[in-house]
Design an enzyme around this catalytic site. Structure first.
Site, PDB file in Angstrom:
ATOM      1  N   GLU A 286      21.418 -29.310 -57.923  1.00 30.84           N
ATOM      2  CA  GLU A 286      21.928 -30.040 -59.035  1.00 30.84           C
ATOM      3  C   GLU A 286      23.182 -30.336 -58.679  1.00 30.84           C
ATOM      4  O   GLU A 286      24.108 -29.858 -58.109  1.00 30.84           O
ATOM      5  CB  GLU A 286      21.880 -28.816 -60.176  1.00 30.84           C
ATOM      6  CG  GLU A 286      20.478 -28.101 -60.676  1.00 30.84           C
ATOM      7  CD  GLU A 286      20.514 -26.874 -61.456  1.00 30.84           C
ATOM      8  OE1 GLU A 286      21.344 -26.914 -62.266  1.00 30.84           O
ATOM      9  OE2 GLU A 286      19.664 -26.054 -61.141  1.00 30.84           O
TER      10      GLU A 286
ATOM     11  N   CYS B 278      30.470 -32.504 -60.147  1.00 32.76           N
ATOM     12  CA  CYS B 278      30.288 -31.065 -59.832  1.00 32.76           C
ATOM     13  C   CYS B 278      29.237 -31.273 -58.769  1.00 32.76           C
ATOM     14  O   CYS B 278      28.255 -31.580 -59.115  1.00 32.76           O
ATOM     15  CB  CYS B 278      30.099 -30.328 -60.826  1.00 32.76           C
ATOM     16  SG  CYS B 278      29.524 -28.588 -60.344  1.00 32.76           S
TER      17      CYS B 278
ATOM     18  N   CYS C 204      21.853 -19.603 -53.050  1.00 35.64           N
ATOM     19  CA  CYS C 204      22.981 -18.710 -52.831  1.00 35.64           C
ATOM     20  C   CYS C 204      22.713 -17.386 -52.450  1.00 35.64           C
ATOM     21  O   CYS C 204      21.831 -16.781 -52.934  1.00 35.64           O
ATOM     22  CB  CYS C 204      23.981 -18.799 -54.113  1.00 35.64           C
ATOM     23  SG  CYS C 204      25.685 -18.258 -53.706  1.00 35.64           S
TER      24      CYS C 204
ATOM     25  N   CYS D  63      25.977 -12.692 -57.439  1.00 43.18           N
ATOM     26  CA  CYS D  63      26.666 -12.389 -58.422  1.00 43.18           C
ATOM     27  C   CYS D  63      25.715 -12.315 -59.561  1.00 43.18           C
ATOM     28  O   CYS D  63      24.598 -12.927 -59.686  1.00 43.18           O
ATOM     29  CB  CYS D  63      27.424 -13.513 -58.856  1.00 43.18           C
ATOM     30  SG  CYS D  63      28.963 -13.937 -57.542  1.00 43.18           S
TER      31      CYS D  63
ATOM     32  N   CYS E  87      24.402 -14.856 -62.365  1.00 45.18           N
ATOM     33  CA  CYS E  87      24.266 -16.196 -61.856  1.00 45.18           C
ATOM     34  C   CYS E  87      22.934 -16.642 -61.869  1.00 45.18           C
ATOM     35  O   CYS E  87      22.314 -15.915 -60.907  1.00 45.18           O
ATOM     36  CB  CYS E  87      25.314 -16.337 -60.916  1.00 45.18           C
ATOM     37  SG  CYS E  87      25.399 -18.167 -59.913  1.00 45.18           S
TER      38      CYS E  87
ATOM     39  N   GLY F 259      25.790 -22.754 -54.800  1.00 46.95           N
ATOM     40  CA  GLY F 259      26.068 -22.187 -53.500  1.00 46.95           C
ATOM     41  C   GLY F 259      27.734 -21.724 -53.338  1.00 46.95           C
ATOM     42  O   GLY F 259      28.265 -21.840 -54.374  1.00 46.95           O
ATOM     43  N   GLU F 260      28.010 -21.136 -52.175  1.00 50.40           N
ATOM     44  CA  GLU F 260      29.338 -20.666 -52.033  1.00 50.40           C
ATOM     45  C   GLU F 260      29.952 -21.424 -50.888  1.00 50.40           C
ATOM     46  O   GLU F 260      29.655 -21.412 -49.741  1.00 50.40           O
ATOM     47  CB  GLU F 260      29.371 -19.219 -51.612  1.00 50.40           C
ATOM     48  CG  GLU F 260      30.316 -18.607 -51.031  1.00 50.40           C
ATOM     49  CD  GLU F 260      31.649 -18.726 -52.017  1.00 50.40           C
ATOM     50  OE1 GLU F 260      31.868 -18.476 -53.109  1.00 50.40           O
ATOM     51  OE2 GLU F 260      32.653 -19.008 -51.218  1.00 50.40           O
TER      52      GLU F 260
ATOM     53  N   SER G 114      35.619 -23.885 -55.238  1.00 56.54           N
ATOM     54  CA  SER G 114      35.605 -22.526 -56.074  1.00 56.54           C
ATOM     55  C   SER G 114      34.865 -21.539 -55.004  1.00 56.54           C
ATOM     56  O   SER G 114      33.609 -21.614 -54.624  1.00 56.54           O
ATOM     57  CB  SER G 114      34.722 -22.812 -57.421  1.00 56.54           C
ATOM     58  OG  SER G 114      34.556 -21.573 -57.962  1.00 56.54           O
TER      59      SER G 114
ATOM     60  N   SER H 195      36.597 -16.999 -58.435  1.00 56.68           N
ATOM     61  CA  SER H 195      36.139 -16.406 -59.654  1.00 56.68           C
ATOM     62  C   SER H 195      36.273 -14.984 -59.649  1.00 56.68           C
ATOM     63  O   SER H 195      35.900 -14.104 -58.763  1.00 56.68           O
ATOM     64  CB  SER H 195      34.465 -16.697 -58.939  1.00 56.68           C
ATOM     65  OG  SER H 195      34.127 -18.090 -59.082  1.00 56.68           O
ATOM     66  N   LEU H 196      37.076 -14.630 -60.457  1.00 58.53           N
ATOM     67  CA  LEU H 196      37.843 -13.284 -60.443  1.00 58.53           C
ATOM     68  C   LEU H 196      36.917 -12.500 -61.529  1.00 58.53           C
ATOM     69  O   LEU H 196      36.283 -11.362 -61.078  1.00 58.53           O
ATOM     70  CB  LEU H 196      39.253 -13.420 -60.936  1.00 58.53           C
ATOM     71  CG  LEU H 196      39.898 -12.379 -60.809  1.00 58.53           C
ATOM     72  CD1 LEU H 196      40.016 -11.713 -59.189  1.00 58.53           C
ATOM     73  CD2 LEU H 196      41.490 -12.340 -61.254  1.00 58.53           C
ATOM     74  N   HIS H 197      36.779 -12.964 -62.816  1.00 59.27           N
ATOM     75  CA  HIS H 197      35.721 -12.342 -63.781  1.00 59.27           C
ATOM     76  C   HIS H 197      36.034 -10.741 -64.005  1.00 59.27           C
ATOM     77  O   HIS H 197      35.216 -10.171 -64.760  1.00 59.27           O
ATOM     78  CB  HIS H 197      34.501 -12.213 -63.212  1.00 59.27           C
ATOM     79  CG  HIS H 197      34.118 -14.067 -63.059  1.00 59.27           C
ATOM     80  ND1 HIS H 197      34.440 -15.079 -63.659  1.00 59.27           N
ATOM     81  CD2 HIS H 197      33.189 -14.353 -62.061  1.00 59.27           C
ATOM     82  CE1 HIS H 197      33.766 -16.192 -63.358  1.00 59.27           C
ATOM     83  NE2 HIS H 197      32.968 -15.676 -62.146  1.00 59.27           N
TER      84      HIS H 197
ATOM     85  N   ASN I 149      26.980 -18.505 -69.996  1.00 59.30           N
ATOM     86  CA  ASN I 149      25.998 -19.396 -69.948  1.00 59.30           C
ATOM     87  C   ASN I 149      24.712 -18.318 -69.704  1.00 59.30           C
ATOM     88  O   ASN I 149      24.617 -17.893 -68.500  1.00 59.30           O
ATOM     89  CB  ASN I 149      26.001 -20.378 -69.018  1.00 59.30           C
ATOM     90  CG  ASN I 149      24.708 -21.377 -69.423  1.00 59.30           C
ATOM     91  OD1 ASN I 149      24.333 -21.595 -70.177  1.00 59.30           O
ATOM     92  ND2 ASN I 149      24.309 -21.947 -68.298  1.00 59.30           N
TER      93      ASN I 149
ATOM     94  N   CYS J 259      25.075 -25.145 -63.608  1.00 57.57           N
ATOM     95  CA  CYS J 259      24.090 -24.864 -62.540  1.00 57.57           C
ATOM     96  C   CYS J 259      23.244 -23.718 -62.232  1.00 57.57           C
ATOM     97  O   CYS J 259      23.348 -22.647 -62.485  1.00 57.57           O
ATOM     98  CB  CYS J 259      24.832 -25.284 -61.538  1.00 57.57           C
ATOM     99  SG  CYS J 259      25.172 -27.255 -60.967  1.00 57.57           S
TER     100      CYS J 259
HETATM  101  N1  SAH Z   1      30.168 -19.749 -55.339  1.00 59.37           N
HETATM  102  C1  SAH Z   1      31.342 -20.382 -56.174  1.00 59.37           C
HETATM  103  C2  SAH Z   1      30.800 -21.401 -57.014  1.00 59.37           C
HETATM  104  C3  SAH Z   1      29.969 -20.799 -58.121  1.00 59.37           C
HETATM  105  S1  SAH Z   1      29.748 -21.697 -59.721  1.00 59.37           S
HETATM  106  C4  SAH Z   1      32.035 -19.297 -56.529  1.00 59.37           C
HETATM  107  O1  SAH Z   1      31.591 -18.163 -56.745  1.00 59.37           O
HETATM  108  O2  SAH Z   1      33.057 -19.564 -57.315  1.00 59.37           O
HETATM  109  C5  SAH Z   1      31.080 -21.966 -60.586  1.00 59.37           C
HETATM  110  C6  SAH Z   1      31.630 -20.906 -61.526  1.00 59.37           C
HETATM  111  O3  SAH Z   1      30.663 -20.671 -62.317  1.00 59.37           O
HETATM  112  C7  SAH Z   1      31.796 -19.662 -60.643  1.00 59.37           C
HETATM  113  O4  SAH Z   1      33.042 -19.270 -61.232  1.00 59.37           O
HETATM  114  C8  SAH Z   1      30.773 -18.458 -61.150  1.00 59.37           C
HETATM  115  O5  SAH Z   1      31.150 -17.310 -61.146  1.00 59.37           O
HETATM  116  C9  SAH Z   1      30.587 -19.057 -62.601  1.00 59.37           C
HETATM  117  N2  SAH Z   1      29.291 -18.806 -63.053  1.00 59.37           N
HETATM  118  C10 SAH Z   1      28.213 -18.463 -62.623  1.00 59.37           C
HETATM  119  N3  SAH Z   1      27.170 -18.370 -63.357  1.00 59.37           N
HETATM  120  C11 SAH Z   1      27.758 -18.308 -64.766  1.00 59.37           C
HETATM  121  C12 SAH Z   1      27.115 -18.190 -65.705  1.00 59.37           C
HETATM  122  N4  SAH Z   1      25.668 -17.758 -66.044  1.00 59.37           N
HETATM  123  N5  SAH Z   1      28.014 -18.403 -66.898  1.00 59.37           N
HETATM  124  C13 SAH Z   1      29.230 -18.576 -66.692  1.00 59.37           C
HETATM  125  N6  SAH Z   1      29.635 -18.821 -65.578  1.00 59.37           N
HETATM  126  C14 SAH Z   1      28.938 -18.707 -64.301  1.00 59.37           C
END
Ligand code: SAH
Length: 354
Positions: A102, A115, A122, A126, A129, A169-170, A201, A224-226, A303, A346
């Site tokens: 995508e 994007c 991937c 996570c 995701c 992807g990463e 990212s 992506s700290l979260h 999401n 995505c």
């Molecule tokens: N592999 C990279 C890019 C991932 S997508 C990474 O981990 O950063 C970009 C961002 O979207 C990341 O911060 C990822 O953690 C976040 N993300 C993934 N799934 C998500 C979801 N369902 N809702 C909100 N953010 C999400």
């Protein structure tokens, strides 16, 4: 020449869209017996996504050799959705071997951002995701990442001002192709997108963050700290078991010190997991202690993915969280959600298509 380390992609031809202008000049003279400047002309055309017929200043004999010896095909646009809310366009693109990824075109006041995806699937795992649910099929080549942008520029007839590697992807798990892509997309005789307008990212592959700092490419690092606590972060992001928050933030500080670029942190708010005001306080504390300099937190509304148990925190909570961070001296904003009506985040479209 591009190596395809991990590839279901079968092709004998040279992957010319993954080559820089210098590499193409060399390739034209060494492999095709042409003058090097022909390779440079070809480079300009390829970056525009031109077909061989459109390359009017190249001799037919040269184009015949290219047809025989080279692999050049842009990904195919198989689905396209346009948001009625904000004009965001989401694409499903298919690679030569059938793998789909995508890509999204987002229109902001300050310009258009694309994007891109960098892997088909991937393997980071996570928990919240969609992109990782079926694991990784393969890495994308530099040409396949670049091809997404070339396609979007051609299809939309819009200028592309910025790029975020936030699709499927990463990027740091496909390091060489990512760096090659960054070189190509920022080249002044190609698309010429400034490295400062590109974000990479990552979920936090610490040694690769340090390696990226040394590439001399001042892209924005988005991490992506979260979570601000290792047990919570490990429950959401398996990579945290390998490199914990402390090590990750040290690498971010190193990235900032070497490149001078402010690191941005992504923090997706997940109800009951990481969205309490204590979480905000701890986040502010660790960032201030470790980063000791400019950084920015992007708060993201989750999401919701139906295969996972996680729920969004809701707007009100996000605003409280954001205010709390700001009051503790950390700049934070809630990311605007674009393309809400076309599920522009995505991973889900690819899953459905598979
Ligand atoms: N592999 C990279 C890019 C991932 S997508 C990474 O981990 O950063 C970009 C961002 O979207 C990341 O911060 C990822 O953690 C976040 N993300 C993934 N799934 C998500 C979801 N369902 N809702 C909100 N953010 C999400």
């Amino acid at each position: 020449m591009t190596d395809i380390k991990n590839s279901a992609f079968q092709s004998d031809g040279a992957d010319i869209l993954s080559m820089t202008a210098d590499e193409l000049a060399d390739f034209a003279s060494k492999e095709l017996g042409e003058k090097p400047y022909r390779g440079r002309q070809l480079y300009g055309w390829l970056q525009k996504g031109a077909s061989y017929e459109e390359m009017t200043n190249l001799p037919t004999s040269f184009k015949e050799k290219l047809l025989q010896k080279c692999e050049y095909r842009l990904p195919k646009i198989v689905e396209k959705y346009v948001s009625r809310l904000d004009g965001t366009v989401k694409y499903l693109m298919q690679m030569l071997d059938g793998e789909c990824v995508e890509s999204v075109l987002m229109k902001y006041e300050h310009g258009n951002t694309v994007c891109v995806s960098c892997q088909a699937g991937c393997r980071m795992g996570c928990r919240f995701c969609a992109s990782t649910l079926n694991g990784k099929s393969r890495d994308l080549r530099a040409s396949e990442i670049l091809g997404q942008i070339i396609n979007i520029a051609r299809d939309s007839k819009e200028r592309v001002d910025g790029v975020v590697m936030m699709g499927i992807g990463e990027p740091l798990d496909n390091y060489e192709n990512t760096v090659k892509f960054l070189k190509l997309v920022s080249s002044p005789d190609g698309l010429g997108i400034g490295l400062r307008h590109i974000s990479v990212s990552t979920c936090g592959i610490v040694p690769k963050i340090k390696q990226l700092a040394g590439e001399g490419m001042p892209v924005t690092l988005s991490v992506s700290l979260h979570a601000s606590d290792d047990s919570v972060r490990s429950s959401l992001i398996p990579m945290n078991r390998k490199y914990n928050i402390d090590e990750l933030l040290d690498a971010c500080k190193y990235y900032f010190d070497v490149t001078g670029r402010r690191v941005s942190f992504e923090y997706t708010l997940i109800s009951g997991e990481n969205d309490s005001l204590d979480d905000a306080d701890r986040l502010a504390f660790v960032l201030k202690r470790k980063m000791d300099g400019p950084c920015h937190v992007n708060l993201i509304m989750l999401n919701e993915v139906k295969e996972t148990k996680y729920q969004s925190s809701g707007r009100e909570r996000a605003e409280l969280f954001c205010k709390r961070l700001t009051s503790r001296g950390v700049t934070a904003t809630i990311r605007r959600r674009l393309g809400a009506d076309i599920s522009a985040s995505c991973g889900q479209l690819r899953l459905r298509y598979q």
